[in-house]
Design a protein around this motif. Structure first.
Motif: not given
Length: 139
Positions: A83-88
């Motif tokens: 999730q954090l990777l997608c957001l980043g």
């Protein structure tokens, strides 16, 4: 994979999400905790609720114990990182910085990918059983 397995996994996830969100809001708004501390504790509680729901519901009959909980927790951390990777990628890499873009990236697309990873990890790494021997509390 049976429909009952998906339903059981989803029900455990919904309960975990409710526990995570409810505890986070209470700690953050009600008690005034720091957001990182509040989210850290709510994440652990949410993971525990999901583990219990899957161990004693969706995958009952599978071995449940400390090792399985640690692997389950690791799978959930991997999901959070997705999730954090997608957001980043969208926020910093593509420059899509609106609240709507962040929500779609992290909470919709990221959550969908993370849920697939969590489902695979839970059934493959945490509660592996021989094909045809799974039992489920939903049927």
């Amino acid at each position: 994979m049976r429909r009952a397995e998906l339903v059981g996994f989803a029900l455990a996830g919904i309960c975990a999400y409710a526990a995570d969100l409810g505890l986070f809001v209470w700690l953050r708004s009600g008690l005034g905790w720091d957001p990182i501390a509040a989210k850290s504790l709510s994440f652990v509680v949410g993971c525990t609720v999901a583990y219990v729901g899957n161990a004693f519901g969706t995958y009952r009959g599978s071995r449940a114990g400390r090792r399985q909980y640690v692997v389950f927790f690791a799978v959930n951390i991997a999901g959070a990182l997705v999730q954090l990777l997608c957001l980043g990628i969208t926020h910093y890499g593509l420059g899509l910085t609106s609240p709507r873009a962040d929500t779609l990236s992290g909470a919709v697309f990221g959550m969908a990918l993370a849920t697939c990873l969590r489902f695979w990890g839970t059934r493959t790494l945490v509660f592996p059983v021989e094909r045809g021997t799974r039992t489920s509390w939903t049927g």
